[in-house]
Motif scaffolding. Structure first.
Motif, PDB file in Angstrom:
ATOM      1  N   SER A  94      16.573  -3.959   6.553  1.00 39.60           N
ATOM      2  CA  SER A  94      17.081  -3.076   5.692  1.00 39.60           C
ATOM      3  C   SER A  94      16.315  -1.698   5.061  1.00 39.60           C
ATOM      4  O   SER A  94      15.312  -1.823   4.924  1.00 39.60           O
ATOM      5  N   ASP A  95      17.216  -0.835   4.550  1.00 37.90           N
ATOM      6  CA  ASP A  95      16.754   0.424   4.210  1.00 37.90           C
ATOM      7  C   ASP A  95      15.697   0.008   2.783  1.00 37.90           C
ATOM      8  O   ASP A  95      14.478   0.660   2.782  1.00 37.90           O
ATOM      9  N   ALA A  96      16.269  -0.780   2.124  1.00 34.82           N
ATOM     10  CA  ALA A  96      15.516  -1.198   1.018  1.00 34.82           C
ATOM     11  C   ALA A  96      14.180  -1.997   1.155  1.00 34.82           C
ATOM     12  O   ALA A  96      13.110  -1.743   0.770  1.00 34.82           O
ATOM     13  N   GLU A  97      14.225  -2.797   2.319  1.00 32.76           N
ATOM     14  CA  GLU A  97      13.163  -3.532   2.642  1.00 32.76           C
ATOM     15  C   GLU A  97      11.987  -2.678   3.262  1.00 32.76           C
ATOM     16  O   GLU A  97      10.798  -2.759   3.139  1.00 32.76           O
ATOM     17  N   ALA A  98      12.424  -1.558   4.117  1.00 31.53           N
ATOM     18  CA  ALA A  98      11.896  -0.680   4.666  1.00 31.53           C
ATOM     19  C   ALA A  98      10.952   0.144   3.678  1.00 31.53           C
ATOM     20  O   ALA A  98       9.770   0.802   4.120  1.00 31.53           O
ATOM     21  N   TRP A  99      11.226   0.129   2.408  1.00 33.66           N
ATOM     22  CA  TRP A  99      10.572   1.069   1.428  1.00 33.66           C
ATOM     23  C   TRP A  99       9.377   0.259   1.183  1.00 33.66           C
ATOM     24  O   TRP A  99       8.331   1.043   0.613  1.00 33.66           O
ATOM     25  N   ARG A 100       9.188  -1.036   1.403  1.00 36.71           N
ATOM     26  CA  ARG A 100       7.853  -1.500   1.128  1.00 36.71           C
ATOM     27  C   ARG A 100       6.935  -0.909   2.102  1.00 36.71           C
ATOM     28  O   ARG A 100       5.549  -0.772   1.605  1.00 36.71           O
ATOM     29  N   TRP A 101       7.124  -0.258   3.064  1.00 34.63           N
ATOM     30  CA  TRP A 101       6.058   0.472   4.027  1.00 34.63           C
ATOM     31  C   TRP A 101       5.576   1.671   3.386  1.00 34.63           C
ATOM     32  O   TRP A 101       4.585   2.107   3.750  1.00 34.63           O
ATOM     33  N   LEU A 102       6.277   2.209   2.222  1.00 30.78           N
ATOM     34  CA  LEU A 102       6.171   3.331   1.676  1.00 30.78           C
ATOM     35  C   LEU A 102       5.116   3.374   0.518  1.00 30.78           C
ATOM     36  O   LEU A 102       4.643   4.082  -0.345  1.00 30.78           O
ATOM     37  N   SER A 103       5.546   1.847  -0.372  1.00 31.97           N
ATOM     38  CA  SER A 103       4.882   1.970  -1.511  1.00 31.97           C
ATOM     39  C   SER A 103       4.356   0.562  -1.855  1.00 31.97           C
ATOM     40  O   SER A 103       3.155   0.593  -2.043  1.00 31.97           O
ATOM     41  N   HIS A 104       5.022  -0.417  -1.717  1.00 27.98           N
ATOM     42  CA  HIS A 104       4.351  -1.739  -2.260  1.00 27.98           C
ATOM     43  C   HIS A 104       3.331  -2.298  -1.141  1.00 27.98           C
ATOM     44  O   HIS A 104       2.364  -2.847  -1.536  1.00 27.98           O
ATOM     45  N   GLY A 105       3.594  -1.898   0.102  1.00 27.03           N
ATOM     46  CA  GLY A 105       2.731  -2.277   1.142  1.00 27.03           C
ATOM     47  C   GLY A 105       1.384  -1.755   1.025  1.00 27.03           C
ATOM     48  O   GLY A 105       0.221  -2.497   0.904  1.00 27.03           O
ATOM     49  N   PRO A 106       1.287  -0.461   0.898  1.00 25.82           N
ATOM     50  CA  PRO A 106       0.007   0.503   0.700  1.00 25.82           C
ATOM     51  C   PRO A 106      -0.647   0.043  -0.527  1.00 25.82           C
ATOM     52  O   PRO A 106      -1.943   0.026  -0.671  1.00 25.82           O
ATOM     53  N   ALA A 107       0.169  -0.039  -1.776  1.00 19.96           N
ATOM     54  CA  ALA A 107      -0.481  -0.541  -3.103  1.00 19.96           C
ATOM     55  C   ALA A 107      -1.125  -1.977  -2.762  1.00 19.96           C
ATOM     56  O   ALA A 107      -2.129  -1.988  -3.320  1.00 19.96           O
ATOM     57  N   THR A 108      -0.542  -2.914  -2.197  1.00 19.56           N
ATOM     58  CA  THR A 108      -1.020  -4.011  -1.774  1.00 19.56           C
ATOM     59  C   THR A 108      -2.549  -4.069  -1.148  1.00 19.56           C
ATOM     60  O   THR A 108      -3.527  -4.575  -1.606  1.00 19.56           O
ATOM     61  N   ALA A 109      -2.409  -3.175  -0.143  1.00 24.08           N
ATOM     62  CA  ALA A 109      -3.808  -2.997   0.755  1.00 24.08           C
ATOM     63  C   ALA A 109      -4.729  -2.157   0.021  1.00 24.08           C
ATOM     64  O   ALA A 109      -5.951  -2.571   0.395  1.00 24.08           O
ATOM     65  N   LEU A 110      -4.325  -1.504  -0.985  1.00 24.01           N
ATOM     66  CA  LEU A 110      -5.150  -0.674  -1.731  1.00 24.01           C
ATOM     67  C   LEU A 110      -5.841  -1.624  -2.959  1.00 24.01           C
ATOM     68  O   LEU A 110      -6.622  -1.182  -3.801  1.00 24.01           O
ATOM     69  N   GLY A 111      -5.198  -2.779  -3.310  1.00 23.49           N
ATOM     70  CA  GLY A 111      -5.611  -3.527  -4.409  1.00 23.49           C
ATOM     71  C   GLY A 111      -5.062  -3.036  -5.540  1.00 23.49           C
ATOM     72  O   GLY A 111      -5.718  -3.372  -6.867  1.00 23.49           O
ATOM     73  N   ILE A 112      -3.987  -2.313  -5.747  1.00 25.81           N
ATOM     74  CA  ILE A 112      -3.359  -1.680  -6.945  1.00 25.81           C
ATOM     75  C   ILE A 112      -1.764  -2.082  -7.172  1.00 25.81           C
ATOM     76  O   ILE A 112      -1.149  -1.532  -7.908  1.00 25.81           O
ATOM     77  N   ALA A 113      -1.454  -3.094  -6.498  1.00 25.48           N
ATOM     78  CA  ALA A 113       0.050  -3.490  -6.604  1.00 25.48           C
ATOM     79  C   ALA A 113       0.363  -4.077  -7.931  1.00 25.48           C
ATOM     80  O   ALA A 113       1.655  -4.149  -8.090  1.00 25.48           O
ATOM     81  N   ASP A 114      -0.532  -4.652  -8.517  1.00 26.84           N
ATOM     82  CA  ASP A 114      -0.254  -5.048  -9.744  1.00 26.84           C
ATOM     83  C   ASP A 114      -0.142  -4.039 -10.660  1.00 26.84           C
ATOM     84  O   ASP A 114       0.229  -4.163 -12.076  1.00 26.84           O
ATOM     85  N   ARG A 115      -0.266  -2.792 -10.589  1.00 29.81           N
ATOM     86  CA  ARG A 115      -0.021  -1.559 -11.377  1.00 29.81           C
ATOM     87  C   ARG A 115       0.734  -0.681 -11.016  1.00 29.81           C
ATOM     88  O   ARG A 115       1.389   0.089 -11.648  1.00 29.81           O
ATOM     89  N   THR A 116       1.034  -0.480  -9.702  1.00 30.96           N
ATOM     90  CA  THR A 116       2.209   0.545  -9.019  1.00 30.96           C
ATOM     91  C   THR A 116       2.705  -0.019  -7.685  1.00 30.96           C
ATOM     92  O   THR A 116       2.251  -1.060  -7.433  1.00 30.96           O
TER      93      THR A 116
END
Length: 479
Positions: free
Chosen positions: A397-419
């Motif tokens: 889904s389009d909404a699920e794909a937005w993970r590739w742009l925001s939550h996914g990279p935030a998780t890999a950078l160790g900042i998903a608890d904040r952004t």
């Protein structure tokens, strides 16, 4: 009037004044546990948390309580809300839903026909180090003098006036980005995570408390860079040999410092490069590894197990789809392009379905740019990746794909608890798009960082222009 005078007038008229406020903090960092005990601070620990000699002085710009109503919401974690509302205040997301009341004094925006999303996070950028204009004088990406340059830090070459930052904000909705050293070396050096704000110094842009990264590279780049000079490595065998020898030295260095901190005695000699590698072995600095081929990624993951670290993400990873199961098992992300391939042999097997296959396999997939132009259209890159996957019968889904742009990279950078997603309590890093954000015709209309409106397509005073460009034809002219 001089360009400096124009800059001062422009700054006092608009965002420049906020830039000064953003840099006003002292950036004092707490002492480490080792320092508290009277010993020298442990150099390999995550300096962003304790005793970074170049601490963040980032301070959020002042914003106002804002409610965007009647808008389609992608929350960044796969959720979609039709005719939704988003409320943020005091720099944080307050509430997301369909029935959200505006507090007294809030700015209310009717978002009919528009979309709101978390700000885009680019996990692979060289803005500031490979700045525009692209000339030798602004090229600070590769310290191409040795295959092991773990002692260099990307932040020490970042030029905050790079016009690319403002273009990524205004054209691409990018609110956070990781700046990496280049891939000429096996160990390229430390990366730094920045918020995409106007500041006079790199310290004024540094994402507070974000973990550092270590840029590594495998494959053609390092063997070509040094084999052409008649020195090791000149082959993929040489790449791995130098890597392993370097990690062996780092493991010994870590043992020496750990023993000193536990038992005292003679203080070991400090090595700036091994400080960083010690931080990796301690699990506090994240490995960001340039790698294209599936077989090489598998070898690197085995090497990581040998020395006791983990690869956070493989970057470019055009053959990630071949080993999606291994990536998932190793909890390693793949940061990829939508369809770049074939520009050298190790990129020959790239396919447009890469991201979709990773998603279907349950592996972590992320879109990235590695390009000052590509960073301005990462939303379109995701649209291309979605289309490729759907043609292959993989429905995301389009909404699920937005993970590739925001939550996914935030998780890999160790900042998903904040952004990285629109969840109450997180930073209000938000983009209002003037249409479907996965359409080539759509642009950011407004971009907020920490709830402060830093870009508004409808307000000429809220359009980012580097002071380097002030006075240039069509750029930041001051009347």
């Amino acid at each position: 009037m001089s360009r400096a005078g124009k800059w001062m007038r422009a700054g006092l008229a608009g965002v420049g004044l906020m830039a000064l406020a953003a840099c006003s903090g002292t950036g004092a960092a707490p002492k480490s546990a080792s320092a508290a005990k009277g010993k020298d601070a442990a150099p390999g620990r995550n300096l962003a948390y304790s005793h970074d000699p170049f601490p963040s002085t980032y301070r959020a710009y002042p914003g106002t309580a804002t409610l965007v109503t009647n808008v389609t919401v992608y929350d960044g974690e796969g959720g979609r809300i039709e005719r939704g509302s988003a409320l943020f205040a005091d720099g944080k997301i307050v509430e997301i839903g369909q029935q959200v009341a505006a507090p007294a004094g809030a700015t209310v925006i009717n978002g009919a026909g528009k979309w709101i999303t978390p700000g885009i996070i680019d996990i692979h950028s060289h803005l500031g180090n490979g700045a525009s204009p692209s000339v030798q004088a602004t090229s600070d990406v590769n310290e191409g003098t040795d295959p092991v340059t773990a002692d260099v830090w990307a932040e020490h070459g970042v030029w905050p006036q790079d016009p690319g930052f403002g273009r990524a904000l205004a054209n691409g909705g990018v609110t956070t980005l990781q700046i990496l050293p280049g891939s000429a070396n096996l160990f390229g050096g430390r990366s730094v995570v920045l918020k995409n704000v106007y500041a006079r110094t790199v310290q004024g842009m540094k994402f507070p408390g974000a973990p550092y990264g270590l840029k590594m590279a495998c494959g053609e780049n390092p063997k070509r860079s040094y084999g052409s000079k008649g020195r090791k490595p000149s082959t993929r065998m040489g790449n791995v040999a130098v890597d392993r020898a370097t990690w062996a030295r780092a493991a010994k260095y870590k043992r020496q410092w750990d023993n000193y901190e536990d038992k005292g005695g003679d203080r070991p000699d400090r090595d700036i490069a091994l400080d960083t590698l010690r931080g990796v072995l301690a699990g506090e600095i994240r490995v960001q590894n340039h790698c294209y081929r599936a077989d090489e990624m598998a070898i690197v993951m085995d090497m990581a197990k040998e020395f006791g670290y983990r690869v956070t993400a493989f970057h470019h990873a055009v053959e990630a789809y071949k080993i999606a199961d291994l990536l998932k098992a190793n909890n390693t992300c793949a940061a990829v392009w939508a369809d770049w391939y074939g520009f050298k042999m190790e990129s020959y097997d790239g396919i447009g379905e890469n991201l979709a296959i990773l998603q279907k396999s349950g592996a972590c997939g992320i879109i990235h740019s590695d390009d000052e132009n590509g960073i301005q259209r990462l939303n379109q890159e995701v649209a291309k990746a979605l289309a490729s996957g759907r043609r292959a019968g993989i429905q995301v889904s389009d909404a699920e794909a937005w993970r590739w742009l925001s939550h996914g990279p935030a998780t890999a950078l160790g900042i998903a608890d904040r952004t990285g997603s629109l969840k109450p309590g997180k930073m209000a890093d938000v983009v209002l798009w003037n249409g479907d954000p996965l359409s080539v015709y759509t642009r950011p209309e407004k971009v907020w960082i920490d709830g402060a409106l830093l870009y508004d397509a409808l307000d000429p005073k809220r359009r980012p222009v580097s002071d380097f460009e002030l006075g240039q034809p069509g750029q930041g002219d001051v009347k």
